[in-house]
Design a protein around this motif. Structure first.
Motif, PDB file in Angstrom:
ATOM      1  N   PHE A   5       0.813  -1.212   0.000  1.00  0.00           N
ATOM      2  CA  PHE A   5       0.000   0.000   0.000  1.00  0.00           C
ATOM      3  C   PHE A   5       0.850   1.266   0.000  1.00  0.00           C
ATOM      4  O   PHE A   5       0.424   2.314  -0.483  1.00  0.00           O
ATOM      5  N   SER A   6       2.060   1.179   0.530  1.00  0.00           N
ATOM      6  CA  SER A   6       2.922   2.363   0.595  1.00  0.00           C
ATOM      7  C   SER A   6       4.071   2.315  -0.405  1.00  0.00           C
ATOM      8  O   SER A   6       4.862   3.253  -0.486  1.00  0.00           O
ATOM      9  N   ASP A   7       4.187   1.226  -1.164  1.00  0.00           N
ATOM     10  CA  ASP A   7       5.254   1.128  -2.163  1.00  0.00           C
ATOM     11  C   ASP A   7       5.054   2.144  -3.284  1.00  0.00           C
ATOM     12  O   ASP A   7       3.923   2.525  -3.600  1.00  0.00           O
ATOM     13  N   SER A  42      -4.449   8.739   2.886  1.00  0.00           N
ATOM     14  CA  SER A  42      -3.459   9.004   3.932  1.00  0.00           C
ATOM     15  C   SER A  42      -3.999   9.724   5.163  1.00  0.00           C
ATOM     16  O   SER A  42      -3.242  10.009   6.089  1.00  0.00           O
ATOM     17  N   LEU A  43      -5.286  10.058   5.206  1.00  0.00           N
ATOM     18  CA  LEU A  43      -5.845  10.773   6.356  1.00  0.00           C
ATOM     19  C   LEU A  43      -6.797   9.863   7.125  1.00  0.00           C
ATOM     20  O   LEU A  43      -7.634   9.188   6.525  1.00  0.00           O
ATOM     21  N   ALA A  44      -6.731   9.808   8.423  1.00  0.00           N
ATOM     22  CA  ALA A  44      -5.771  10.464   9.298  1.00  0.00           C
ATOM     23  C   ALA A  44      -4.489   9.661   9.405  1.00  0.00           C
ATOM     24  O   ALA A  44      -3.545  10.038  10.095  1.00  0.00           O
ATOM     25  N   ALA A  45      -4.427   8.537   8.701  1.00  0.00           N
ATOM     26  CA  ALA A  45      -3.239   7.701   8.657  1.00  0.00           C
ATOM     27  C   ALA A  45      -3.288   6.906   7.365  1.00  0.00           C
ATOM     28  O   ALA A  45      -4.230   7.048   6.573  1.00  0.00           O
ATOM     29  N   SER A 101       1.366   5.409  -5.959  1.00  0.00           N
ATOM     30  CA  SER A 101       1.325   4.832  -4.619  1.00  0.00           C
ATOM     31  C   SER A 101      -0.071   4.983  -4.031  1.00  0.00           C
ATOM     32  O   SER A 101      -0.682   6.051  -4.134  1.00  0.00           O
ATOM     33  N   CYS A 102      -0.577   3.933  -3.412  1.00  0.00           N
ATOM     34  CA  CYS A 102      -1.904   3.991  -2.784  1.00  0.00           C
ATOM     35  C   CYS A 102      -1.949   5.068  -1.705  1.00  0.00           C
ATOM     36  O   CYS A 102      -2.923   5.816  -1.583  1.00  0.00           O
ATOM     37  N   GLY A 152      -8.640  10.813   1.798  1.00  0.00           N
ATOM     38  CA  GLY A 152      -7.697  11.777   1.253  1.00  0.00           C
ATOM     39  C   GLY A 152      -8.200  13.194   1.427  1.00  0.00           C
ATOM     40  O   GLY A 152      -9.402  13.417   1.612  1.00  0.00           O
ATOM     41  N   ASP A 153      -7.282  14.159   1.372  1.00  0.00           N
ATOM     42  CA  ASP A 153      -7.719  15.548   1.459  1.00  0.00           C
ATOM     43  C   ASP A 153      -8.171  16.019   0.076  1.00  0.00           C
ATOM     44  O   ASP A 153      -8.130  15.267  -0.903  1.00  0.00           O
ATOM     45  N   THR A 154      -8.601  17.260  -0.020  1.00  0.00           N
ATOM     46  CA  THR A 154      -9.143  17.751  -1.291  1.00  0.00           C
ATOM     47  C   THR A 154      -8.094  17.776  -2.395  1.00  0.00           C
ATOM     48  O   THR A 154      -8.429  17.680  -3.577  1.00  0.00           O
TER      49      THR A 154
END
Length: 246
Positions: A75-77, A135-138, A129-130, A143-145
């Motif tokens: 997921f983070s690759d 990525s919010l809050a982890a 990358s996923c 995701g943010d806008t």
């Protein structure tokens, strides 16, 4: 972690040699992106596969933990062309923040363009990358806008029909995907049974499509396997339930 670092560090001399060769030969970034063999020499693939046969040989708990750990790492690759990341949008580029239904057929090198991708795309690919979007809050979150994606559900190429969607969280979505797979299996068995009935009766058979208490209209199947899907509701003609549009 140390072993992974050692594997990457051993590639460094090869990468430097290839960079020097490219600089001296005048081969540009376009070639680096489109020639997967060069990407392999420079970076290698980021994805490390898990052996399903090995997982099946483990105790259930151990297999789950091993698969989960690998999935979490994936997921983070940061994926690249060697891993199959991206889609062909021309000039060596592989990522796009907006749909490119206008790019159909193959490019000069014979590679399928964005609009001819299989399965059909309706957005992106936006990133490699996923975690870039979720990525919010982890990690695995929403995701943010700034990570909103532009989608073209009808593949019209017309910006007036596009929609913007925020990246949703992906916590515990495996159960939803599994449910969709079970429903798909049921719907396809209904189609197959209808074909057998058509062969036995010598006439096309109309069957109601329903799974897990959800109705999807009906199909008419002939003995030859021809399927009339005009009465399907809320489902693609392939009878695959796509909980996440794929």
């Amino acid at each position: 972690m140390m072993n992974a670092w050692l594997r990457r560090s051993r590639r460094l001399p090869v990468r430097l040699a290839v960079v020097a060769l490219l600089a001296g030969s005048g081969v540009g970034a376009w070639a680096i992106v489109t020639e997967v063999s060069l990407v392999e020499k420079l970076h290698g693939g980021a994805l490390e596969h898990t052996d399903e046969t090995a997982l099946r040989g483990m105790r259930n708990r151990d297999a789950y933990l091993d698969a989960f750990t690998h999935g979490d790492a994936i997921f983070s690759d940061l994926f690249n062309a060697v891993d199959g990341a991206g889609a062909n949008i021309g000039n060596g580029a592989r990522f796009s923040r907006f749909p490119r239904a206008d790019l159909v057929g193959n490019d000069a090198e014979g590679r399928a363009m964005w609009g001819s991708h299989i399965p059909k795309r309706i957005t992106g690919p936006d990133t490699n990358s996923c975690n870039s979007c979720h990525s919010l809050a982890a990690g695995d979150g929403a995701g943010d806008t700034g990570s909103n994606v532009i989608r073209d559900p009808g593949r019209t190429g017309n910006p007036a029909t596009w929609i913007s969607r925020n990246a949703p969280h992906v916590f515990g979505l495996g159960a939803i995907q599994r449910l969709a797979e079970e429903m798909t299996t049921k719907l396809k068995s209904i189609r197959d049974d209808a074909q057998q009935q058509a062969c036995a009766s010598g006439a096309p058979v109309t069957a109601t499509l329903a799974a897990k208490g959800t109705s999807f209209g009906s199909i008419t199947v002939s003995c030859s396997g021809t399927v009339d899907t005009s009465a399907i509701e809320g489902l693609d003609k392939d009878l695959i339930v796509k909980g996440f549009q794929w």
